[in-house]
Structure formats: C-alpha cells, structure tokens
Design an enzyme around this catalytic site. Structure first.
Site, PDB file in Angstrom:
ATOM      1  N   TYR A  52      -2.776  -0.722 -14.680  1.00  0.00           N
ATOM      2  CA  TYR A  52      -1.775  -1.984 -14.500  1.00  0.00           C
ATOM      3  C   TYR A  52      -2.491  -3.152 -14.057  1.00  0.00           C
ATOM      4  O   TYR A  52      -3.518  -3.534 -13.466  1.00  0.00           O
ATOM      5  CB  TYR A  52      -0.682  -1.437 -13.277  1.00  0.00           C
ATOM      6  CG  TYR A  52       0.076  -2.833 -12.771  1.00  0.00           C
ATOM      7  CD1 TYR A  52       1.163  -3.169 -13.404  1.00  0.00           C
ATOM      8  CD2 TYR A  52      -0.038  -3.460 -11.663  1.00  0.00           C
ATOM      9  CE1 TYR A  52       1.927  -4.048 -13.188  1.00  0.00           C
ATOM     10  CE2 TYR A  52       0.594  -4.608 -11.257  1.00  0.00           C
ATOM     11  CZ  TYR A  52       1.762  -4.713 -11.942  1.00  0.00           C
ATOM     12  OH  TYR A  52       2.460  -5.580 -11.657  1.00  0.00           O
ATOM     13  N   HIS A  82       2.069 -17.731 -11.233  1.00  0.00           N
ATOM     14  CA  HIS A  82       2.375 -17.432  -9.929  1.00  0.00           C
ATOM     15  C   HIS A  82       1.921 -18.352  -8.843  1.00  0.00           C
ATOM     16  O   HIS A  82       2.465 -18.304  -7.816  1.00  0.00           O
ATOM     17  CB  HIS A  82       1.107 -16.101  -9.540  1.00  0.00           C
ATOM     18  CG  HIS A  82       1.676 -14.880 -10.220  1.00  0.00           C
ATOM     19  ND1 HIS A  82       2.027 -14.719 -11.625  1.00  0.00           N
ATOM     20  CD2 HIS A  82       2.058 -13.678  -9.682  1.00  0.00           C
ATOM     21  CE1 HIS A  82       2.368 -13.567 -11.840  1.00  0.00           C
ATOM     22  NE2 HIS A  82       2.475 -12.699 -10.839  1.00  0.00           N
ATOM     23  N   ASN A 191      -2.520 -10.833  -5.540  1.00  0.00           N
ATOM     24  CA  ASN A 191      -1.624  -9.454  -4.820  1.00  0.00           C
ATOM     25  C   ASN A 191      -2.175  -9.089  -3.590  1.00  0.00           C
ATOM     26  O   ASN A 191      -3.361  -9.587  -2.989  1.00  0.00           O
ATOM     27  CB  ASN A 191      -1.684  -8.436  -5.851  1.00  0.00           C
ATOM     28  CG  ASN A 191      -2.483  -7.444  -6.068  1.00  0.00           C
ATOM     29  OD1 ASN A 191      -3.607  -7.570  -5.377  1.00  0.00           O
ATOM     30  ND2 ASN A 191      -2.215  -6.529  -7.006  1.00  0.00           N
ATOM     31  N   ARG A 277      13.884 -12.020  38.770  1.00  0.00           N
ATOM     32  CA  ARG A 277      13.365 -10.732  39.011  1.00  0.00           C
ATOM     33  C   ARG A 277      12.927  -9.723  37.881  1.00  0.00           C
ATOM     34  O   ARG A 277      12.341  -8.842  37.992  1.00  0.00           O
ATOM     35  CB  ARG A 277      14.499 -10.049  39.982  1.00  0.00           C
ATOM     36  CG  ARG A 277      15.629  -9.770  39.430  1.00  0.00           C
ATOM     37  CD  ARG A 277      16.571  -9.201  40.432  1.00  0.00           C
ATOM     38  NE  ARG A 277      18.041  -9.238  40.254  1.00  0.00           N
ATOM     39  CZ  ARG A 277      18.819  -8.442  39.776  1.00  0.00           C
ATOM     40  NH1 ARG A 277      18.266  -6.979  39.501  1.00  0.00           N
ATOM     41  NH2 ARG A 277      20.088  -8.558  39.359  1.00  0.00           N
TER      42      ARG A 277
END
Length: 541
Positions: A52, A82, A191, A277
């Site tokens: 890939y 991108h 990525n 408190r």
C-alpha cells in the site's frame, strides 16, 4: 541540552524540550536503522511485492497498481494533494514538536524513508527554519505533516528570522537542495501520528505547569476566604485512594503552613463550600488523568505508526498494511486531559466568584478599592465565566466526531489531532482563568480585614505578583494586569513548595502567630503588558 534519538524512543519531555528549542540529533545506530528500513523498501519495489502506498494508490485507490516509473510521481503528488490545511498557522513550539515526533517515528526503522529525508527535517529544526503549517483541516493526521514535508521538496512556505520565505528559497539560504521523493516516501511523510503526538507533548507540559499553579492560586483564595484546614488533613484524605489527591493534599498543607489567617478561621464553619474543600479531589483527579496521559503519549512515541510498516530483511521483506496510523488511544487521552483541565478551571472561577461576592467573602464588594465609584473585579469575573463556558464547548470529545472519508475506505475517524488542538485551547483558556483568580486573591490580601499573618508560601506568591502588578484601583484597564498574570502562569512556574512531608497538617494556634495590620498601601508598581500578548498557544507564530 541536546536531545539524542538513540536506540530508545524519545519520551514526551524530550519532545517538549525540542519544541522549546533544544537541538535534536540522531545517533549513528539510529541512522543505520533508518537505512536498513530503506533497503527493505527498495527490495519491495524491485520484486514487485504489493504494498500500500509503495506501488499502489492510497485511500480508496489502494487497489490501483502504480508502476515503478510512476512511484516518484505518486510520492510527490501525495504531498501536493494532502497539503490542504486551513486557518492561522501553528505556533513555533507546536511546529517544532510535530517535527521532532516525526523524526522519532522514522527512527524506529519501520517507515522506509531515506536518511536524507530525516536529515532534511533535522536541518530545518536546527536552523529554526520552520514550515508554515495551517492549524485546521485534519480529521486525523495528514495535512499537518504534508505542509511540513512540502518544504523538503522546495515547496510551501517557512518562517525564518522574521521573514516568510518560499520553501525553495529557504533551502537555498540554508545550503540545502530540494529532495526528489522516491517510493513510499510521500506516504511516510504524511501519515502516522507525529502531529497529534507532538502536540500532546506540549499539552502535557503546559497542563503540568497549570496544575502546579492551580494548587498555588487555590491556596491564596482558600486563605483569603478563611477555609477550614481540616479539608487537607492527611488521615482524612487517605480514605480515598488516589496518588493525585494525596499529592495535592500534601502540597496544600505545605503551602498553607503557619497561616495566621487560617488559624483565625478555625471552627468558623463545619464545612466549606465544595470549590474550597474539594481542591485535593478535583486537582488530584486532574493529576491522575495527567499521569495516565503521560503513559499514553510515551507509548505512542515508542510505537511505529506508519501504514504500511516495513519489516524483515532485504532478503525476506515484510509489509504490514493495517491501521497503526490511527491514533484512537491518544485521541481519547487528549479528550480526557482537556476535560480534566476544564474542570480545574471551572472550580477556580467558582472560588473567584466567592472572592468578589461580599455576601460570602467578608471582603469589600468585587474587591473594589474603594467601593462605590469603583467596580474592581466585577467584570473580570464575567471574563472568567465566559472562558469557563468556552472550555465547556471545547471539552466536548473530538474522538466521537466520526465522519466518512475516502470513498467509504476510511469510514471511522478518531480526530486525534483536533483533540490535541482542543486540549491546548482549553489549557490556554484555563491559564487565563487562573491568572484572574491570582490577581483577585492578591487584591483580597490588600483588602483583608483580618489582622493576621499569611502563610510563608502565600506571602512569597503575593510578593511575586505585586512585584509586577500593583493593587488595582480602577486606575488602568484591568486587561493589562490580566495579561501579565496570564504570562506568569503560561510561561513560568510558581514558587517551589517546601517539602510536603515536613509541613504540619494544621496551622499554629492564633495566639502564637505574629500579627500584621491589613495592607492599605499600594505595592511597588510594575510593568503592564498589552492584552494582546504573545504566549504559547495552538496557533500563531
């Protein structure tokens, strides 16, 4: 201090150090590991092994085979397509943190980029020549690194020595040449999770500093409001098992030791309001969340977060194309940290409200000095309430936003980077809220009707704020004072606390405390900054 990426991965504190300007170097062994991974990629290409983003398209195009002749073009085009970020650019520290986290990821030896790519990024860091990275537009991790990688190939823009330069000109001035990307390098550059991991390291550093200030400022308010010191009793707090709670309780006991104001208030009430408190419970819970988030971020830095990951040897290459680039754990951690910090700040605003409300404080209305024609901190509390509301909106979980992208191929999104950006925004808002409480607590000391000494620690802290901000008399825009207080909290640490183990759990009896009259004068004036100050934040150089 030089941070060296060796056989061991960097931890979040080292990423934060590089973000602040520390140099980052690669050890010879790390460079060898990067070269070894590149040799595996070259064998994958030579043998035509389906991988890939190496010899296929990306996203929904993962089944489209790319020929060896097109693999350079694929890598280059991935950067161009991108680089889709929008909005104001990230700040200097944010950009450096992301680059350091990216270099750390490549150093694992699973990405398969050439060592020249990593060296180019390191050279930009060393020169403080930083890519211009739009803050928004990511559902996960892609666009921020794409804008950083553009500069490596001579595109995009940088900020360097006060100038905005094109990527090619910046490289030329540094004596560097644009790189031509090879197979897989385009995908490896965009990525993984370095963007969220780098931002998360900054969020941890800033949150840790904020929580230290939260304890210190809360001690001042607690003392001014005459709280019951039993709220911090060690034996009582031990009934609830929480390292953070125990630590905050010890810090509060140390900060308020020997307080004449608290000695004078002993037994005045059976119980204080919850915003007083439950300081150990709320601040302590936030510290527990911080500790858990530290583990998540360090695990992320120890992980290879590419898709695909290359492994094996050149003779027996392996490719793992799964989902390690998805940052589900760190997205959840950033959402959790943002919520924890927002809760601490929300309680700070409640203490602030008590300080300015004469019905519960015993102090002049709105800490105005003198009253009547002066409004004092009336409207500053409005600002704090507004920021609390903004935090409430920003603390909504980004990790549940979901969405569908890439033609149904990416049909579950964790929004990790937006979660980190939101956490940074919440931390900045919260620093402003605590800054307002700090100013109000100092003003309350000036108007305190009880003639008793403060604790040594709160006296030191009071002196620190009064060295730069005088008592407020409606004689100047209060926004300037708020800016100074914000810079103190966002840019530095409070005075160190004494050893909590040596601090008594209760104040000395009133009779043994030296008394001092209420402060009526104005401390030495200091300088005042504009309300538009430059401080660490998610966006803006």
């Amino acid at each position: 201090m030089t941070v060296i990426r060796s056989e061991a991965p960097l931890v979040w504190r080292e990423i934060a150090a590089v973000a602040a300007g520390a140099p980052l170097q690669l050890s010879p062994g790390t460079e060898a590991r990067i070269r070894g991974a590149r040799a595996i990629v070259e064998q994958i290409v030579a043998r035509g092994i389906r991988a890939y983003g190496v010899n296929t398209g990306v996203g929904a195009l993962c089944d489209v085979v790319v020929s060896p002749a097109q693999q350079h073009e694929l890598s280059h085009n991935i950067l161009m397509s991108h680089a889709v970020g929008v909005g104001a650019p990230l700040g200097k520290e944010e950009t450096r943190a992301i680059m350091a986290a990216a270099i750390n990821n490549y150093a694992h030896g699973g990405s398969g980029v050439r060592v020249e790519i990593v060296a180019q990024l390191a050279a930009l860091l060393e020169a403080d020549c930083l890519p211009e990275v739009p803050a928004f537009g990511s559902v996960g991790y892609l666009s921020h690194m794409a804008h950083i990688a553009l500069v490596c190939v001579g595109a995009g823009h940088v900020r360097w020595r006060g100038e905005r330069l094109g990527g090619a000109e910046a490289l030329e001035r540094l004596g560097l040449a644009p790189l031509a990307l090879e197979a897989k390098e385009g995908l490896s550059l965009v990525n993984g999770t370095p963007c969220v991991t780098g931002l998360a390291a900054l969020a941890l550093e800033r949150a840790q500093r904020l929580l230290d200030w939260a304890d210190a400022v809360a001690a001042m308010s607690f003392e001014n409001l005459g709280g019951q010191i039993a709220a911090f009793d060690a034996q009582s707090l031990a009934f609830r098992v929480s390292p953070g709670l125990a630590r905050v309780g010890a810090r509060m006991r140390a900060a308020l030791a020997q307080s004449g104001l608290l000695a004078a208030a002993l037994g005045r009430r059976t119980q204080d309001p919850l915003s007083m408190r439950t300081i150990p419970h709320v601040h302590g819970a936030a510290r527990d969340v911080l500790a858990a988030t530290e583990e998540v971020v360090n695990r992320e830095l120890a992980s290879t977060t590419d898709n695909p990951i290359v492994d094996g040897t050149p003779d027996a290459p392996r490719v793992f194309s799964q989902a390690h680039a998805v940052g589900a754990s760190i997205a959840l951690a950033m959402d959790s940290l943002a919520t924890a910090v927002a809760q601490v700040a929300a309680m700070a605003e409640r203490r602030l409200d008590r300080l300015v409300n004469p019905l519960v404080s015993g102090l002049p209305a709105f800490l105005a000095y003198p009253g009547g024609t002066h409004s004092g901190f009336m409207i500053a509390q409005y600002t704090a309430a507004s920021l609390v509301a903004q935090n409430r909106r920003d603390a909504a979980p980004a990790s549940l936003d979901g969405g569908v992208t890439s033609g149904l191929q990416e049909d579950h999104l964790c929004h990790a980077t937006p979660a980190a950006l939101k956490a940074l925004a919440v931390i900045e808002n919260s620093s402003r809220i605590l800054g307002i409480e700090l100013l109000a607590a100092a003003q309350a000391y000036d108007l305190q009707p009880v003639a008793a000494v403060r604790a040594d620690y709160t006296q030191t802290l009071y002196g620190q704020i009064r060295s730069v901000v005088p008592t407020y008399r409606d004689d100047r825009p209060l926004a300037g004072d708020m800016s100074v207080a914000f810079r103190m909290i966002a840019g530095g640490s409070p005075p160190p606390l004494p050893d909590p183990q040596a601090a008594p759990c209760t104040p000395e009896p009133l009779a043994s405390c030296a008394l001092q009259p209420p402060l009526q004068g104005v401390a030495t004036p200091g300088t005042h900054a504009s309300a538009n100050e430059e401080m660490p934040g998610a966006v803006g150089h």
